[in-house]
Write an enzyme that holds these catalytic residues in place. Structure first.
Site, PDB file in Angstrom:
ATOM      1  N   SER A 233       5.472 -33.100   0.828  1.00  0.00           N
ATOM      2  CA  SER A 233       6.300 -32.258   1.244  1.00  0.00           C
ATOM      3  C   SER A 233       6.393 -30.406   1.989  1.00  0.00           C
ATOM      4  O   SER A 233       6.398 -30.175   2.699  1.00  0.00           O
ATOM      5  CB  SER A 233       7.855 -32.584   1.300  1.00  0.00           C
ATOM      6  OG  SER A 233       8.229 -33.577   1.723  1.00  0.00           O
TER       7      SER A 233
ATOM      8  N   SER B 156       8.205 -33.081   4.322  1.00  0.00           N
ATOM      9  CA  SER B 156       9.583 -33.080   5.039  1.00  0.00           C
ATOM     10  C   SER B 156       9.845 -32.459   5.413  1.00  0.00           C
ATOM     11  O   SER B 156      11.167 -31.505   6.005  1.00  0.00           O
ATOM     12  CB  SER B 156      10.303 -33.748   3.936  1.00  0.00           C
ATOM     13  OG  SER B 156      10.548 -32.890   3.011  1.00  0.00           O
TER      14      SER B 156
ATOM     15  N   LYS C 274      14.250 -23.765   2.774  1.00  0.00           N
ATOM     16  CA  LYS C 274      14.438 -25.366   3.301  1.00  0.00           C
ATOM     17  C   LYS C 274      16.008 -25.572   3.126  1.00  0.00           C
ATOM     18  O   LYS C 274      16.269 -25.285   1.935  1.00  0.00           O
ATOM     19  CB  LYS C 274      13.703 -26.331   2.046  1.00  0.00           C
ATOM     20  CG  LYS C 274      13.455 -27.791   3.128  1.00  0.00           C
ATOM     21  CD  LYS C 274      12.414 -27.896   2.154  1.00  0.00           C
ATOM     22  CE  LYS C 274      12.485 -29.494   2.629  1.00  0.00           C
ATOM     23  NZ  LYS C 274      10.998 -30.239   1.657  1.00  0.00           N
TER      24      LYS C 274
END
Ligand code: GLN
Length: 478
Positions: free
Chosen positions: A176, A152, A77
């Protein structure tokens, strides 16, 4: 090669049935072909560097030097610092920031021989539930391109589901990892707060930020966590509790010894869509058939977690984002997007409510007290049952654009994940099947397994009983 999980990849590499070079080439080709549509990567590392590392890994294997992840491609990420990689956290504030060192989790994966392919898309600063707050455009759900993959960690979840990397890292502050895992049909863990070091990740809300992983199966996830978890001298909140070899313990649970709690407050037709509820109930029945005892439990005020989270998180976001003042790294503060600005304003308001003499009457102090109260409620629940099972999201994945105009609607998607974050307990999401929405689109459904602090072994064991990783073969990406 398509849809191989990590366990399969490791076995094939070991037997010499495939080389790391071929593996890396497969993923790079697939990314080139499909990521134009999906937009799961923000940056890819230079191809020559990746291939060079793969060649080196193949040489190491040939000479018998094998580590846990020698030659295995992974994605990060984009809020994980990895030395020499552009690290934006999906915000234009950090558009041209290049990380000067490795996050601890990244260093541990690299030490075992993992090869970083690239940096994955997300909501800017990890603020969001759909990936649509990214300054680099939204990621699309591989199950249907008009739908959000959740946020997210939109990029990591999509990359696993679409078979662009076998393993990805993520962060979970309020859901997330769990929400996008459910929305794409993959496995995602939010470990206990303090289980994995936060050092070298871009901070969101420091008192709930948790580092975790995405994979296609429970085994893969357990294997990776056994590498990244554990005490780190650079993060004082990391625990010294021993890290077990999670993946070796998966079959050590007899379902007959398992007491499962169903949280009454989260099994309500007024809150949860009927298709999601039906699928969750079906999974629970299957677990019961295997011998587990199912019990309804009540956690008083659990649903109030959403309010508490958005106050607490905003206060911490406002103070964490104060460090981006245009000095040393990044662009100036005019580059913050709308959602970050909203949270900075809300958080500043919360923190400005500190009036001398007001003591425990301030908003922040009240929220902190309520948080302690909820922690006690959970302790009580875990005296009655071993784990809790709940849906992950009140709805199936929703359409891109359908909630962007209404922040409150978007925040509501986090109803079933945020409370566990503020309490600090671990949560595992596994795919349990698919369901069809009103527009006749087939979408995945996940289930959330929650346990007491440091119960990751048990969560993986229960996850193993529930997971249906084969649903990923139903994705039709043309
Ligand atoms: N969706 C939640 C939020 O917007 C959680 C985000 C996260 O876990 N990083 O705050």
């Amino acid at each position: 090669m398509q849809n191989w999980d990590l366990k399969t990849i490791l076995a094939k590499l070991d037997k010499g049935e495939i080389s790391s070079t071929e593996l890396v080439q497969y993923y790079l080709d697939r990314i080139k072909k499909t990521d134009v549509k999906l937009n799961s990567f923000i940056s890819l590392r230079p191809k020559e560097e990746i291939l060079k590392e793969a060649k080196e890994a193949d040489k190491q294997r040939a000479s018998g030097k094998v580590r846990k992840l020698t030659g295995v491609p992974i994605g990060l990420k984009d809020n994980f610092l990895a030395e020499g990689t552009r690290t934006t956290a999906a915000s234009k504030v950090l558009d041209n920031f290049v990380a000067p060192y490795d996050a601890t989790a990244v260093a541990r994966l690299k030490n075992e021989g993992a090869i970083i392919i690239g940096k994955l898309n997300m909501d800017a600063w990890a603020h969001g539930s759909s990936g649509e707050n990214s300054d680099y455009g939204p990621t699309r759900n591989p199950w249907h391109l008009d739908y959000t993959p959740g946020g997210s960690s939109s990029g990591p979840a999509t990359a696993i589901a679409a078979d662009l990397v076998p393993i990805a890292t993520g962060t979970d502050t309020g859901g997330s990892i769990r929400l996008p895992a459910a929305f794409t049909g993959v496995v995602g863990i939010k470990p206990t707060y303090g289980r994995v070091s936060r050092y070298g990740t871009v901070a969101m809300a420091s008192s709930t930020d948790s580092i975790g992983h995405f994979s296609k199966t429970v085994w893969d996830n357990a294997y990776i966590l056994s590498i990244t978890a554990g005490h780190d001298k650079y993060d004082a909140t990391t625990s010294k509790v021993e890290v077990p070899p999670y993946h070796e313990l998966l079959d050590k649970l007899d379902p007959k010894d398992l007491k499962v709690g169903i949280v009454k407050e989260f099994f309500d037709e007024n809150i949860i869509d009927s298709v999601v509820l039906a699928k969750t109930e079906q999974a629970i029945k299957e677990l019961e058939k295997k011998g587990a005892t199912i019990k309804t439990v009540s956690i008083k005020n659990i649903e109030r977690g959403l309010e508490l989270y958005y106050i607490l998180m905003s206060a911490e976001v406002a103070s964490n984002l104060a460090r981006y003042d245009g000095i040393r790294y990044g662009n100036d503060r005019t580059y913050f997007g709308q959602e970050a600005k909203r949270r900075i304003m809300l958080g500043t308001y919360v923190l400005s409510d500190v009036i001398p003499g007001k003591g425990l009457e301030t908003t922040y102090a009240k929220v902190a007290m309520a948080r302690g109260y909820l922690q006690q409620e959970f302790k009580k629940a875990f005296k009655e049952v071993d784990v809790l099972l709940t849906p992950v999201s009140p709805t199936l994945p929703f359409k891109l654009g359908s909630k962007t105009g209404d922040p409150l609607q978007m925040y509501m998607s986090d109803l079933l994940t945020v409370t566990f974050s503020i309490v600090g307990v671990p949560g595992l999401v596994v795919p349990i099947g698919t369901a069809t929405n009103k527009e006749n689109v087939k979408l995945p459904v996940g289930i959330q397994i929650i346990g007491p602090n440091f119960s990751e072994t048990l969560l993986y064991q229960v996850g193993k009983l529930l997971e249906k990783p084969e649903i990923l073969n139903e994705i039709n990406l043309t």
